[in-house]
Design a protein around this motif. Structure first.
Motif, PDB file in Angstrom:
ATOM      1  N   TYR A 197       0.890  -1.116   0.023  1.00 33.52           N
ATOM      2  CA  TYR A 197       0.089  -0.020  -0.114  1.00 33.52           C
ATOM      3  C   TYR A 197       0.730   1.302   0.110  1.00 33.52           C
ATOM      4  CZ  TYR A 197       1.420  -0.910   4.576  1.00 33.52           C
ATOM      5  OH  TYR A 197       2.381  -1.327   5.828  1.00 33.52           O
ATOM      6  N   SER A 198       0.475   2.456  -0.560  1.00 33.84           N
ATOM      7  CA  SER A 198       1.229   3.416  -0.639  1.00 33.84           C
ATOM      8  C   SER A 198       0.687   4.866  -0.222  1.00 33.84           C
ATOM      9  CB  SER A 198       1.888   3.845  -2.020  1.00 33.84           C
ATOM     10  OG  SER A 198       0.668   3.789  -2.933  1.00 33.84           O
ATOM     11  N   SER A 199      -0.427   4.586   0.579  1.00 40.27           N
ATOM     12  CA  SER A 199      -1.072   5.783   1.284  1.00 40.27           C
ATOM     13  C   SER A 199      -1.933   5.199   2.489  1.00 40.27           C
ATOM     14  CB  SER A 199      -2.012   6.541   0.363  1.00 40.27           C
ATOM     15  OG  SER A 199      -3.030   5.768   0.017  1.00 40.27           O
ATOM     16  N   LEU A 200      -2.120   6.039   3.460  1.00 41.54           N
ATOM     17  CA  LEU A 200      -3.068   5.640   4.455  1.00 41.54           C
ATOM     18  C   LEU A 200      -4.309   5.006   4.098  1.00 41.54           C
ATOM     19  CD1 LEU A 200      -2.668   5.329   7.481  1.00 41.54           C
ATOM     20  CD2 LEU A 200      -3.878   7.422   7.756  1.00 41.54           C
ATOM     21  N   PRO A 201      -5.132   5.937   3.076  1.00 47.18           N
ATOM     22  CA  PRO A 201      -6.350   5.391   2.614  1.00 47.18           C
ATOM     23  C   PRO A 201      -6.157   3.952   2.109  1.00 47.18           C
ATOM     24  CG  PRO A 201      -6.073   7.759   2.161  1.00 47.18           C
ATOM     25  CD  PRO A 201      -4.847   7.095   2.465  1.00 47.18           C
ATOM     26  N   GLU A 202      -5.271   3.736   1.426  1.00 44.92           N
ATOM     27  CA  GLU A 202      -5.012   2.386   0.635  1.00 44.92           C
ATOM     28  C   GLU A 202      -4.775   1.478   1.759  1.00 44.92           C
ATOM     29  OE1 GLU A 202      -2.910   3.529  -3.518  1.00 44.92           O
ATOM     30  OE2 GLU A 202      -1.787   2.266  -2.268  1.00 44.92           O
ATOM     31  N   LEU A 203      -3.951   1.658   2.896  1.00 50.91           N
ATOM     32  CA  LEU A 203      -3.805   0.725   3.956  1.00 50.91           C
ATOM     33  C   LEU A 203      -5.143   0.366   4.683  1.00 50.91           C
ATOM     34  CD1 LEU A 203      -2.221  -0.915   6.052  1.00 50.91           C
ATOM     35  CD2 LEU A 203      -1.826   1.233   7.212  1.00 50.91           C
ATOM     36  N   ASN A 204      -5.967   1.392   4.937  1.00 52.59           N
ATOM     37  CA  ASN A 204      -7.099   1.199   5.407  1.00 52.59           C
ATOM     38  C   ASN A 204      -8.238   0.478   4.618  1.00 52.59           C
ATOM     39  OD1 ASN A 204      -7.056   2.445   8.080  1.00 52.59           O
ATOM     40  ND2 ASN A 204      -7.310   4.384   7.386  1.00 52.59           N
ATOM     41  N   TYR A 318     -17.714   8.447  -5.456  1.00 49.43           N
ATOM     42  CA  TYR A 318     -16.708   9.379  -5.664  1.00 49.43           C
ATOM     43  C   TYR A 318     -15.253   8.906  -5.867  1.00 49.43           C
ATOM     44  CZ  TYR A 318     -15.818   9.527  -0.618  1.00 49.43           C
ATOM     45  OH  TYR A 318     -15.357   9.175   0.754  1.00 49.43           O
ATOM     46  N   GLY A 319     -15.284   7.804  -5.172  1.00 49.15           N
ATOM     47  CA  GLY A 319     -13.906   6.962  -5.227  1.00 49.15           C
ATOM     48  C   GLY A 319     -13.980   5.537  -5.138  1.00 49.15           C
ATOM     49  N   ILE A 320     -12.666   4.934  -5.662  1.00 52.04           N
ATOM     50  CA  ILE A 320     -12.539   3.449  -5.776  1.00 52.04           C
ATOM     51  C   ILE A 320     -11.338   2.986  -5.552  1.00 52.04           C
ATOM     52  CG2 ILE A 320     -12.390   3.687  -8.373  1.00 52.04           C
ATOM     53  CD1 ILE A 320     -14.094   1.156  -8.493  1.00 52.04           C
ATOM     54  N   THR A 321     -11.162   2.025  -4.771  1.00 55.04           N
ATOM     55  CA  THR A 321      -9.857   1.179  -4.305  1.00 55.04           C
ATOM     56  C   THR A 321      -9.952  -0.315  -4.791  1.00 55.04           C
ATOM     57  OG1 THR A 321      -9.595   3.024  -2.698  1.00 55.04           O
ATOM     58  CG2 THR A 321      -8.158   0.919  -2.825  1.00 55.04           C
ATOM     59  N   TYR A 322      -8.872  -0.709  -5.324  1.00 56.01           N
ATOM     60  CA  TYR A 322      -8.754  -2.118  -5.622  1.00 56.01           C
ATOM     61  C   TYR A 322      -7.722  -2.947  -4.875  1.00 56.01           C
ATOM     62  CZ  TYR A 322     -10.944  -0.252  -9.917  1.00 56.01           C
ATOM     63  OH  TYR A 322     -11.538   0.620 -10.908  1.00 56.01           O
ATOM     64  N   VAL A 323      -8.180  -4.079  -3.992  1.00 56.77           N
ATOM     65  CA  VAL A 323      -7.223  -4.686  -3.436  1.00 56.77           C
ATOM     66  C   VAL A 323      -7.070  -6.022  -4.112  1.00 56.77           C
ATOM     67  CG1 VAL A 323      -7.152  -5.723  -1.047  1.00 56.77           C
ATOM     68  CG2 VAL A 323      -8.041  -3.515  -1.323  1.00 56.77           C
ATOM     69  N   ASP A 324      -5.932  -6.383  -4.489  1.00 58.29           N
ATOM     70  CA  ASP A 324      -5.685  -7.584  -5.156  1.00 58.29           C
ATOM     71  C   ASP A 324      -4.955  -8.425  -4.267  1.00 58.29           C
ATOM     72  OD1 ASP A 324      -5.155  -9.507  -7.111  1.00 58.29           O
ATOM     73  OD2 ASP A 324      -3.360  -8.860  -7.639  1.00 58.29           O
ATOM     74  N   HIS A 325      -5.809  -9.584  -3.799  1.00 56.30           N
ATOM     75  CA  HIS A 325      -5.270 -10.362  -2.665  1.00 56.30           C
ATOM     76  C   HIS A 325      -4.251 -11.512  -3.336  1.00 56.30           C
ATOM     77  CE1 HIS A 325      -7.901  -9.148   0.640  1.00 56.30           C
ATOM     78  NE2 HIS A 325      -8.943  -9.259  -0.482  1.00 56.30           N
ATOM     79  N   VAL A 330      -2.364  -3.047  -3.373  1.00 50.49           N
ATOM     80  CA  VAL A 330      -3.523  -1.976  -3.330  1.00 50.49           C
ATOM     81  C   VAL A 330      -3.433  -0.862  -4.253  1.00 50.49           C
ATOM     82  CG1 VAL A 330      -5.062  -0.784  -1.761  1.00 50.49           C
ATOM     83  CG2 VAL A 330      -3.559  -2.857  -0.918  1.00 50.49           C
ATOM     84  N   PHE A 331      -4.455  -0.530  -4.971  1.00 53.60           N
ATOM     85  CA  PHE A 331      -4.389   0.611  -5.822  1.00 53.60           C
ATOM     86  C   PHE A 331      -5.510   1.494  -5.630  1.00 53.60           C
ATOM     87  CE2 PHE A 331      -2.109  -2.820  -7.997  1.00 53.60           C
ATOM     88  CZ  PHE A 331      -0.735  -2.119  -8.168  1.00 53.60           C
ATOM     89  N   ASN A 332      -5.502   2.777  -5.497  1.00 54.65           N
ATOM     90  CA  ASN A 332      -6.636   3.818  -5.636  1.00 54.65           C
ATOM     91  C   ASN A 332      -6.678   3.869  -7.264  1.00 54.65           C
ATOM     92  OD1 ASN A 332      -8.211   5.778  -4.981  1.00 54.65           O
ATOM     93  ND2 ASN A 332      -6.715   7.443  -5.654  1.00 54.65           N
ATOM     94  N   GLY A 333      -8.074   3.975  -7.583  1.00 58.35           N
ATOM     95  CA  GLY A 333      -8.428   3.722  -8.993  1.00 58.35           C
ATOM     96  C   GLY A 333      -7.697   4.736 -10.007  1.00 58.35           C
ATOM     97  N   SER A 334      -7.635   5.991  -9.664  1.00 55.38           N
ATOM     98  CA  SER A 334      -6.928   7.056 -10.389  1.00 55.38           C
ATOM     99  C   SER A 334      -5.564   6.682 -10.687  1.00 55.38           C
ATOM    100  CB  SER A 334      -7.156   8.384  -9.678  1.00 55.38           C
ATOM    101  OG  SER A 334      -6.755   8.308  -8.554  1.00 55.38           O
ATOM    102  N   SER A 335      -4.769   5.896  -9.763  1.00 55.92           N
ATOM    103  CA  SER A 335      -3.445   5.742  -9.967  1.00 55.92           C
ATOM    104  C   SER A 335      -3.148   4.610 -11.113  1.00 55.92           C
ATOM    105  CB  SER A 335      -2.816   5.010  -8.549  1.00 55.92           C
ATOM    106  OG  SER A 335      -3.273   3.998  -8.268  1.00 55.92           O
TER     107      SER A 335
END
Length: 414
Positions: A197-204, A318-325, A330-335
């Motif tokens: 993960y590369s940010s606190l929101p991604e970790l969460n 307004y936001g989307i995050t992908y967690v690939d197990h 972990v990727f924020n959608g816009s990244s």
């Protein structure tokens, strides 16, 4: 058996961690090797001074303390004598057999495990090389020990274990601080070191799956101003429950400073997995008639990709995050690119809805012709909400070829 090796600059903190576990009644020191006194006669000072004396022989060594955990399958129930023998064999095989070390049996997790405390400075002042010790020495030793003692092998179970972490059962959490810390710690030990993960929101995004949340507090709070971090347990409604615990109170010390370093390294490490996640999303959108981000989420679960959809109080995405197990990335959608952001996914769903409708009306010959039409794209962008709402009715459509033909009735004359 799984072995985890950590190094440190402070033997004091490692020893304190294990001794505090003993005081709490969730651990026991079961062996002390290469000490001048028997285990029963050793107090905290005796244990510490033995390590400090060796450390003083080489003050140039920056990391002179070693903390190892040996983890066994939950189905295994070994005697204390067997655990001591396993620990002694392991230390001998990785080159620490002549070093002073302490063996602690812990009872604070869902599986049996040992903690071994030692240092890498020898009697002549030379240090034991720790570079690649996990690959070069620990892994071969682990495999040999599994054979010698008939342990459950780590190989063959690894794929299942990747997804074995269960969310904290908030109904069973006691509001006492020690119980909350134990519950949170089991999640942190898995997520912090296994996922990229590369940010606190991604970790969460990952932690929240297991009912844990890392919180900096509001901008005017003391925690935020002091760059602090709290870990909380979440209830079924994603609301904090129980007593928040400071990051500094966990052994791994997952503070904001610690996480910021992980953000940097993880950002580089997960770069190579972007293509895999993007291709999985594209393939799902191509193969399936996906009319909503929620449907996309269900389809991608088959590929072990979990989608977190962030919505406003009004229900607007307004936001989307992908967690690939699979790759634990972990990727924020816009990244990943505009087309994988919340807006991009909604537009793709709207395209699918219009394409579906036009096909059934025989107004277009192929999807590609429609998607390449700039006017159609602009129409989708301007009427996104209406198109998505319209998509809920698509399932009512039944193709003619699947409709049953009415059977003619024949009546026999009387």
């Amino acid at each position: 058996m799984v072995a985890v090796i950590k190094t440190s600059r402070s033997i004091n903190s490692i020893l304190n961690y294990n001794e505090n576990k003993v005081k709490e009644g969730v651990a026991e020191c079961i062996n002390a090797m290469n000490y001048p006194l028997e285990l029963e006669k050793l107090n905290f000072t005796h244990k510490l001074n033995r390590f400090l004396k060796l450390s003083s022989l080489n003050e140039n060594a920056k990391r002179n303390s070693v903390h190892i955990s040996l983890n066994f399958d939950p189905s295994e129930n070994h005697s204390k004598e067997k655990l001591i023998e396993i620990a002694d064999t392991y230390m001998e095989k990785i080159g620490f057999g002549k070093q002073p070390y302490l063996v602690y049996q812990h009872h604070d997790a869902g599986h049996p495990h040992l903690h071994l405390v030692t240092n890498n400075i020898q009697r002549d002042g030379k240090r034991i090389d720790l570079h690649l010790i996990g690959v070069k020495k620990s892994e071969p030793a682990r495999k040999e020990i599994e054979e010698i003692f008939g342990l459950v092998k780590a190989e063959g179970r690894k794929q299942k274990e990747d997804f074995s972490l269960k969310p904290i059962n908030v109904a069973r959490v006691q509001y006492g601080k020690a119980e909350s810390r134990k519950a949170i710690n089991s999640v942190l030990n898995k997520v912090l070191f296994d996922y990229k993960y590369s940010s606190l929101p991604e970790l969460n995004a990952v932690l929240n799956l297991y009912n844990v949340h890392a919180d900096r507090g509001s901008e005017d709070s003391r925690v935020f101003k002091n760059n602090g971090l709290l870990y909380k347990i979440l209830d079924q409604n994603s609301k904090p429950i129980g007593v928040p615990i400071k990051a500094s109170e966990f052994y791994s010390r997952p503070t904001l400073k610690f996480l910021e370093e992980k953000f940097k390294t993880n950002d580089t490490e997960k770069e190579s997995f972007k293509k895999y996640v993007k291709n999985a999303i594209k393939l799902a959108l191509f193969r399936e008639t996906i009319i909503s981000p929620e449907k996309l989420s269900k389809i991608l679960e088959r590929e072990s990709i979990h989608i977190i959809l962030r919505k406003s109080k009004e229900g607007q995405l307004y936001g989307i995050t992908y967690v690939d197990h699979k790759t634990r990335s972990v990727f924020n959608g816009s990244s990943l690119g505009k087309e994988f952001s919340a807006k991009g996914i909604q537009e793709s769903c709207a395209f699918n809805i219009l394409a579906f409708e036009r096909k059934n009306q025989n107004s277009i010959t192929a999807d590609s012709e429609y998607f390449q039409d700039p006017e159609s794209r602009e129409y989708v962008k301007e009427n996104l909400a209406n198109i998505l709402l319209r998509g809920e009715k698509i399932n009512d459509y039944v193709s003619k070829q699947f409709k049953q033909k009415k059977k003619r009735r024949f009546y026999k004359g009387i």
